[in-house]
Design a protein around this motif. Structure first.
Motif, mmCIF file in Angstrom:
data_model
loop_
_atom_site.group_PDB
_atom_site.id
_atom_site.type_symbol
_atom_site.label_atom_id
_atom_site.label_comp_id
_atom_site.label_asym_id
_atom_site.label_seq_id
_atom_site.Cartn_x
_atom_site.Cartn_y
_atom_site.Cartn_z
ATOM 1 N N ALA A 8 0.828 -1.122 -0.150
ATOM 2 C CA ALA A 8 -0.172 -0.038 0.147
ATOM 3 C C ALA A 8 1.015 1.268 -0.077
ATOM 4 C CB ALA A 8 -0.807 0.142 1.164
ATOM 5 N N VAL A 9 0.556 2.145 -0.734
ATOM 6 C CA VAL A 9 1.626 3.338 -0.907
ATOM 7 C C VAL A 9 0.428 4.710 -0.924
ATOM 8 C CG1 VAL A 9 2.820 4.739 -2.788
ATOM 9 C CG2 VAL A 9 2.890 2.229 -2.794
ATOM 10 N N PHE A 10 1.009 5.168 0.621
ATOM 11 C CA PHE A 10 0.308 6.535 0.643
ATOM 12 C C PHE A 10 0.907 7.450 -0.136
ATOM 13 C CE2 PHE A 10 -0.567 3.824 4.502
ATOM 14 C CZ PHE A 10 -1.841 4.119 4.589
ATOM 15 N N GLY A 11 -0.173 8.506 -0.489
ATOM 16 C CA GLY A 11 0.428 9.679 -1.116
ATOM 17 C C GLY A 11 0.658 9.290 -2.607
ATOM 18 N N ALA A 12 0.175 8.280 -3.217
ATOM 19 C CA ALA A 12 0.572 7.781 -4.400
ATOM 20 C C ALA A 12 0.421 8.735 -5.686
ATOM 21 C CB ALA A 12 -0.163 6.619 -4.726
ATOM 22 N N THR A 13 -0.392 9.755 -5.531
ATOM 23 C CA THR A 13 -0.333 10.493 -6.672
ATOM 24 C C THR A 13 0.404 11.921 -6.233
ATOM 25 O OG1 THR A 13 -2.296 11.719 -5.476
ATOM 26 C CG2 THR A 13 -2.654 9.929 -7.348
ATOM 27 N N GLY A 14 1.440 12.043 -5.314
ATOM 28 C CA GLY A 14 2.259 13.099 -4.919
ATOM 29 C C GLY A 14 3.389 12.675 -5.427
ATOM 30 N N ALA A 15 4.608 13.567 -5.246
ATOM 31 C CA ALA A 15 5.918 13.543 -5.830
ATOM 32 C C ALA A 15 6.675 12.223 -5.549
ATOM 33 C CB ALA A 15 6.730 14.655 -5.527
ATOM 34 N N GLN A 16 6.647 12.045 -4.041
ATOM 35 C CA GLN A 16 7.567 10.998 -3.691
ATOM 36 C C GLN A 16 6.658 9.722 -3.625
ATOM 37 O OE1 GLN A 16 9.709 9.884 0.737
ATOM 38 N NE2 GLN A 16 9.835 12.121 0.071
ATOM 39 N N GLY A 17 5.499 9.638 -3.171
ATOM 40 C CA GLY A 17 4.729 8.373 -3.225
ATOM 41 C C GLY A 17 4.456 8.056 -4.626
ATOM 42 N N GLY A 18 4.396 9.062 -5.764
ATOM 43 C CA GLY A 18 4.105 8.731 -6.967
ATOM 44 C C GLY A 18 5.449 7.851 -7.760
ATOM 45 N N THR A 40 -10.291 10.318 -8.495
ATOM 46 C CA THR A 40 -10.562 10.835 -9.736
ATOM 47 C C THR A 40 -9.488 11.596 -10.553
ATOM 48 O OG1 THR A 40 -11.838 12.746 -8.868
ATOM 49 C CG2 THR A 40 -13.089 10.699 -8.940
ATOM 50 N N ARG A 41 -8.718 12.061 -9.739
ATOM 51 C CA ARG A 41 -7.811 12.966 -10.342
ATOM 52 C C ARG A 41 -7.030 12.185 -11.426
ATOM 53 N NH1 ARG A 41 -3.638 14.615 -5.750
ATOM 54 N NH2 ARG A 41 -3.003 16.260 -7.508
ATOM 55 N N PRO A 42 -6.410 12.814 -12.400
ATOM 56 C CA PRO A 42 -5.595 12.103 -13.523
ATOM 57 C C PRO A 42 -4.616 11.367 -13.341
ATOM 58 C CG PRO A 42 -6.169 14.479 -13.981
ATOM 59 C CD PRO A 42 -6.590 14.242 -12.618
ATOM 60 N N SER A 43 -3.726 11.817 -12.089
ATOM 61 C CA SER A 43 -2.696 10.972 -11.914
ATOM 62 C C SER A 43 -2.947 9.658 -11.338
ATOM 63 C CB SER A 43 -1.794 11.690 -10.890
ATOM 64 O OG SER A 43 -2.548 12.266 -9.856
ATOM 65 N N ALA A 44 -4.215 9.628 -10.566
ATOM 66 C CA ALA A 44 -4.754 8.295 -9.925
ATOM 67 C C ALA A 44 -5.170 7.452 -10.987
ATOM 68 C CB ALA A 44 -5.912 8.670 -8.968
ATOM 69 N N LEU A 45 -5.834 7.998 -11.950
ATOM 70 C CA LEU A 45 -6.429 7.016 -13.242
ATOM 71 C C LEU A 45 -5.273 6.539 -14.075
ATOM 72 C CD1 LEU A 45 -9.498 9.522 -14.321
ATOM 73 C CD2 LEU A 45 -9.326 7.372 -12.915
ATOM 74 N N VAL A 46 -4.324 7.292 -14.027
ATOM 75 C CA VAL A 46 -2.925 6.795 -14.864
ATOM 76 C C VAL A 46 -2.575 5.671 -13.995
ATOM 77 C CG1 VAL A 46 -0.597 7.361 -15.337
ATOM 78 C CG2 VAL A 46 -2.276 9.131 -15.918
ATOM 79 N N LEU A 47 -2.284 5.864 -12.886
ATOM 80 C CA LEU A 47 -1.902 4.556 -11.790
ATOM 81 C C LEU A 47 -2.914 3.516 -12.017
ATOM 82 C CD1 LEU A 47 -0.631 6.292 -8.644
ATOM 83 C CD2 LEU A 47 0.895 5.411 -10.598
ATOM 84 N N ASP A 58 -7.316 8.474 3.590
ATOM 85 C CA ASP A 58 -7.315 9.563 4.582
ATOM 86 C C ASP A 58 -6.565 9.293 5.714
ATOM 87 O OD1 ASP A 58 -7.694 12.078 6.160
ATOM 88 O OD2 ASP A 58 -9.827 11.867 6.173
ATOM 89 N N LEU A 59 -5.261 9.866 5.870
ATOM 90 C CA LEU A 59 -4.366 9.611 6.944
ATOM 91 C C LEU A 59 -4.945 10.206 8.318
ATOM 92 C CD1 LEU A 59 -1.093 10.607 5.348
ATOM 93 C CD2 LEU A 59 -1.724 8.544 6.644
ATOM 94 N N VAL A 77 4.847 4.979 3.348
ATOM 95 C CA VAL A 77 4.132 5.853 4.282
ATOM 96 C C VAL A 77 5.037 7.120 4.035
ATOM 97 C CG1 VAL A 77 3.221 6.400 6.252
ATOM 98 C CG2 VAL A 77 3.186 3.976 5.809
ATOM 99 N N VAL A 78 4.231 8.468 3.476
ATOM 100 C CA VAL A 78 5.036 9.465 3.524
ATOM 101 C C VAL A 78 3.929 10.392 3.882
ATOM 102 C CG1 VAL A 78 4.348 9.748 1.030
ATOM 103 C CG2 VAL A 78 5.990 11.269 2.126
ATOM 104 N N THR A 79 4.132 11.329 4.913
ATOM 105 C CA THR A 79 3.319 12.462 5.261
ATOM 106 C C THR A 79 3.850 13.746 4.710
ATOM 107 O OG1 THR A 79 4.523 12.460 7.552
ATOM 108 C CG2 THR A 79 2.488 11.124 7.247
#
Length: 249
Positions: A8-18, A40-47, A58-59, A77-79
């Protein structure tokens, strides 16, 4: 139905998590569950198109974190302190994940941590975006979660945004205004973080219980300026705004 172990990757649509999410998908060793606040954001749909299971996470909500980690072998886990500028909130989020990971019996958590400067300096130095991560890092280990901490250096990509060279008012050159004096600053491309984390997840026996620094190289600000000058074809100089740690309270 996949038989691969789930990360499980938290923040998967962010820089580090992505970066981590893409590296895990490319390695093909694990199934990847991408956790994001907006599925629904584009980066989530790409993944999702690349083969990830995309789940709302939701952390700040224990039930959400538990659902995100249920059935997972491990997690990244990245916060983000910078989302709210609150050390207390970052500590709450990190400890919540640690408690749920312990309860569910995750086998390997990779946490994006940093040093606890307040503890290391006996209270002489406090750096909020370090200390909260450092406190969470120590908490993971104290409750017995199998965890590796990765302490990520500054992103090279920052030179394209908040550290972008500024045109000097007194000449045809640009300056870097970073308060490091002549102290070298470690840096890394965020794209390389994911590759390193995927490697750590592939080798738990080597990395469990350890803190691993991730850095490509350490250069002075003038050396970074020299690299930028060569790449951009424009003169870039160190603005020499102050000396190292003197800027911190």
């Amino acid at each position: 139905m996949t038989t691969k172990k789930i990360i499980a990757v938290f923040g998967a649509t962010g820089a580090q998590g992505g970066s981590v999410a893409r590296a895990i998908l490319e390695s093909k060793k694990f199934a990847m569950r991408a956790l994001t606040r907006d599925v629904t954001r584009p980066s989530a749909l790409v993944l999702q198109d690349l083969g990830a299971e995309v789940v709302k996470g939701d952390l700040n909500d224990e039930a959400s974190v538990e659902a995100a980690l249920k059935g997972a072998y491990g997690a990244f886990v990245v916060t983000s302190f910078w989302d709210h500028l609150s050390k207390e909130k970052e500590v709450y989020q990190g400890k919540l994940v640690a408690d749920v990971a312990k309860r569910l019996g995750l086998k390997h958590v990779v946490y994006s941590g940093l040093e606890n400067t307040k503890r290391l300096t006996g209270g002489k130095l406090e750096v909020g975006h370090f200390d909260g991560k450092g406190e969470v890092e120590e908490y993971f280990w104290s409750i017995g979660v199998p965890m590796t901490s990765v302490r990520v250096a500054a992103y090279f990509e920052n030179f394209l945004t908040m550290w972008k060279p500024m045109k000097a008012s007194d000449g045809d050159y640009y300056t870097l205004a970073l308060p490091m004096g002549d102290i070298p600053m470690d840096g890394i491309s965020v794209a390389d973080v994911g590759i390193a984390v995927a490697s750590i997840l592939n080798s738990p026996a080597e990395f469990l219980g350890k803190a691993v620094g991730l850095s490509a190289e350490a250069l002075t600000i003038q050396q970074y300026a020299d690299v930028l000058s060569k790449s951009l074809g424009k003169e870039v100089r160190d603005a020499k705004v102050c000396n190292g740690l003197n800027v911190f309270p």
